[in-house]
Design an enzyme around this catalytic site. Structure first.
Site, short mmCIF file in Angstrom:
data_model
loop_
_atom_site.label_atom_id
_atom_site.label_comp_id
_atom_site.label_asym_id
_atom_site.label_seq_id
_atom_site.Cartn_x
_atom_site.Cartn_y
_atom_site.Cartn_z
N HIS A 169 55.07 69.98 118.61
CA HIS A 169 53.98 70.77 119.19
C HIS A 169 53.29 70.01 120.30
CE1 HIS A 169 50.99 68.88 116.39
NE2 HIS A 169 52.01 68.94 115.55
N ASP A 209 63.46 77.77 107.89
CA ASP A 209 62.98 77.28 109.19
C ASP A 209 63.58 75.90 109.42
OD1 ASP A 209 61.53 76.55 111.44
OD2 ASP A 209 59.60 77.23 110.65
N HIS A 268 53.78 77.79 119.35
CA HIS A 268 53.36 76.52 119.98
C HIS A 268 54.30 76.15 121.10
CE1 HIS A 268 56.62 74.61 117.54
NE2 HIS A 268 56.28 75.58 116.69
N GLU A 296 56.71 82.33 117.12
CA GLU A 296 56.91 82.59 115.69
C GLU A 296 55.77 83.44 115.19
OE1 GLU A 296 56.40 78.98 113.13
OE2 GLU A 296 56.02 77.99 115.05
N ASP A 346 63.66 75.28 117.75
CA ASP A 346 62.89 75.59 116.54
C ASP A 346 63.05 77.09 116.30
OD1 ASP A 346 60.94 75.96 114.59
OD2 ASP A 346 59.25 75.28 115.83
N GLU A 376 61.33 83.38 114.10
CA GLU A 376 60.94 82.45 115.16
C GLU A 376 62.10 82.18 116.10
OE1 GLU A 376 59.90 78.49 113.68
OE2 GLU A 376 58.78 78.07 115.53
C1 HZT Z 1 54.87 70.84 112.25
C2 HZT Z 1 55.58 70.05 111.37
C3 HZT Z 1 56.95 70.23 111.26
C4 HZT Z 1 54.71 72.66 113.96
C5 HZT Z 1 54.77 75.05 113.43
C6 HZT Z 1 56.11 75.09 112.83
C7 HZT Z 1 57.78 74.88 111.53
O1 HZT Z 1 52.23 74.88 112.10
C8 HZT Z 1 50.58 74.26 116.69
C9 HZT Z 1 50.96 75.49 116.28
C10 HZT Z 1 57.61 71.16 112.01
C11 HZT Z 1 56.87 71.95 112.89
C12 HZT Z 1 55.50 71.79 113.02
F1 HZT Z 1 57.65 69.46 110.43
N1 HZT Z 1 54.14 73.77 113.28
N2 HZT Z 1 57.19 75.59 113.45
N3 HZT Z 1 58.22 75.46 112.64
N4 HZT Z 1 56.46 74.66 111.64
S1 HZT Z 1 52.51 73.83 113.05
C13 HZT Z 1 51.78 74.27 114.53
O2 HZT Z 1 52.10 72.51 112.63
S2 HZT Z 1 51.04 73.13 115.52
C14 HZT Z 1 51.65 75.50 115.07
MN MN Z 2 57.58 76.46 115.24
MN MN Z 3 59.95 76.56 112.87
#
Ligand code: HZT
Ligand code: MN
Ligand code: MN
Length: 450
Positions: A311, A223, A303, A336, A234, A431
């Site tokens: 997000h 990812d 998101h 995703e 993303d 995703e």
């Molecule tokens: C948070 C920190 C990161 C966002 C989803 C995600 C990787 O789980 C609302 C819904 C990068 C992304 C994120 F460093 N997150 N997408 N890709 N992770 S999440 C989220 O925190 S907030 C999902």
């Molecule tokens: Mn994401």
């Molecule tokens: Mn991601």
């Protein structure tokens, strides 16, 4: 299902699947398949007229034998026409017109079908050209880097070398400033490379000294994010080296494609989740002689994405829910989905690698301690984009953990620990980032791979 809900679902159906495919084919033809329009460069051409030296047949022989200066990919004065291997050519040098390949364009359905031809909606769309070209540039960088990753990642490699390989590619193609040049204004890595093995679903990236090696038995979610001017792409995929996991991967790939189909202006979150769950949970997977139902990981979500904000505040569930929140014109979403052979539920575990300054960070006085200096480094290099400990290490930061923990406990920085299902289970993720343009939905990160 309520008649209203059924109606809304019908509205989200792809009107003409062939039109969608034609659009994907067009995207591929115009470069979405990683082939810039320019011709292959002719390596022999610049050697014509090389002066002859030595014996009778010296001219012809010398011409072929003499070592060419290795061409520096994308170096000053060069005019590259194709990406190097590993990818190091600045993408804007491959697309000098500033026009980047279009993603997969999908028409809206039913009462939103008018949008495609409506002059007002088309005019709104044209006003967003800089936004669109920035998004398409980031997406093409994602495709080129992941194409290299998919070809070169092999069992036996360390997670650290895999992460650095991807990150070096993203830095080179975006023109991310070097360590000396300081701040991160144009583009670069949008968030840490997640390399999530087996029961680890998300937010695992190796910290310094991590010796984990990829094995042929692992299921690895990759990812990573690319941004141009804060426009974040993303996108994630899952790799496995044993065909035993094929049904798990297919379930999740189709789950994500269902979410993409159901997404649209006025689409309701709870109904998108229900459709994803119906697709994903129609699969099962046999692993070492035992058959597992594939479950959606119910506490993971897609998101919305805002400029400089990974997000934005809206979540896209991947199971049925009563969430009546609608998607809106102009919004960007990361669609995703995650499937699992385990509980279908994740909790925090292991050491944190991912952090981000909160967009709503309180401006509390931090005195003159190490936390204040670290916050200056974060502001200068990442702003509100997520970062990981390795990115602080490479900036020369040392002994920053106390300061980092202090910023977390003051609510200035948010920690994103790894999210894991039960030990012994396998999880997968796919995703994409989609743009809800006024007249059409664009799956900006779509490639010929997923
Ligand atoms: C948070 C920190 C990161 C966002 C989803 C995600 C990787 O789980 C609302 C819904 C990068 C992304 C994120 F460093 N997150 N997408 N890709 N992770 S999440 C989220 O925190 S907030 C999902
Ligand atoms: Mn994401
Ligand atoms: Mn991601």
């Amino acid at each position: 299902m309520a008649a209203q809900a059924a109606d809304a679902l019908a509205n989200l159906k792809v009107k003409d699947p062939e039109a969608v495919m034609a659009s994907a084919a067009a995207a591929k033809a115009n470069g979405n398949g990683n082939a810039p329009e320019a011709d292959e460069e002719d390596d022999e051409e610049d050697e014509k007229g090389a002066p002859a030296e030595g014996g009778a047949d010296g001219a012809a022989k010398k011409k072929r034998k003499r070592k060419r200066k290795p061409k520096k990919a994308g170096g000053a004065g060069s005019n590259p026409t194709k990406q190097s291997d590993p990818p190091r050519v600045l993408l804007s040098n491959l697309f000098p017109s500033g026009e980047y390949p279009v993603g997969q364009e999908v028409e809206y359905r039913d009462e939103n079908l008018y949008r495609t031809t409506n002059e007002e909606k088309r005019a709104l769309d044209r006003m967003n050209n800089d936004f669109l070209q920035e998004y398409r540039q980031g997406a093409e960088i994602h495709r080129q880097v992941r194409q290299w990753a998919q070809k070169n990642i092999k069992p036996g490699q360390s997670l650290t070398e895999i992460a650095e390989g991807i990150e070096d590619g993203v830095r080179a193609l975006t023109g991310h400033p070097g360590l000396e040049e300081g701040d991160n204004i144009k583009g670069g890595i949008a968030f840490p490379t997640g390399l999530n093995l087996d029961h680890i679903a998300a937010h695992y990236s190796p910290n310094a000294g991590n010796k984990t090696l990829l094995s042929k038995d692992n299921v690895m979610k990759v990812d990573f994010g690319v941004h141009i001017n804060g426009r974040i792409v993303d996108s994630a995929f899952t790799m496995a080296f044993d065909p035993m996991y094929d049904n798990l991967l297919e379930a999740v790939k189709q789950g994500t494609n269902t979410g993409i189909k159901e997404a649209g202006i006025d689409a309701r979150m709870g109904e998108i989740g229900a459709a994803i769950q119906e697709t994903m949970e129609s699969y099962e997977c046999e692993i070492n002689g035992k058959t597992y139902p594939i479950k959606c990981i119910r506490n993971l979500n897609g998101h919305d994405i805002r400029q400089w904000q990974i997000h934005g505040g809206k979540s896209v569930p991947i199971v049925k829910s009563n969430d009546q929140t609608k998607m809106e014109e102009g919004e960007v979403f990361a669609i995703e989905t995650f499937g699992s052979t385990g509980n279908g539920y994740v909790q925090d575990d292991y050491e944190t690698s991912h952090y981000a300054k909160r967009a709503d960070a309180p401006k509390v006085g931090l005195g003159i301690g190490s936390a204040k200096k670290l916050l200056n480094v974060i502001n200068k290099n990442f702003g509100t984009l997520p970062f990981c400990r390795r990115y602080l290490d490479r900036l020369g930061q040392e002994k920053y953990l106390l300061g980092l923990n202090s910023l977390v406990s003051h609510g200035i920085v948010e920690a994103y620990p790894p999210l894991v299902d039960k030990k012994g289970s396998y999880t997968a993720q796919f995703e994409h980032t989609i743009l809800l343009r006024p007249n059409v939905k664009e799956v900006i990160s779509r490639g010929d791979d997923y």
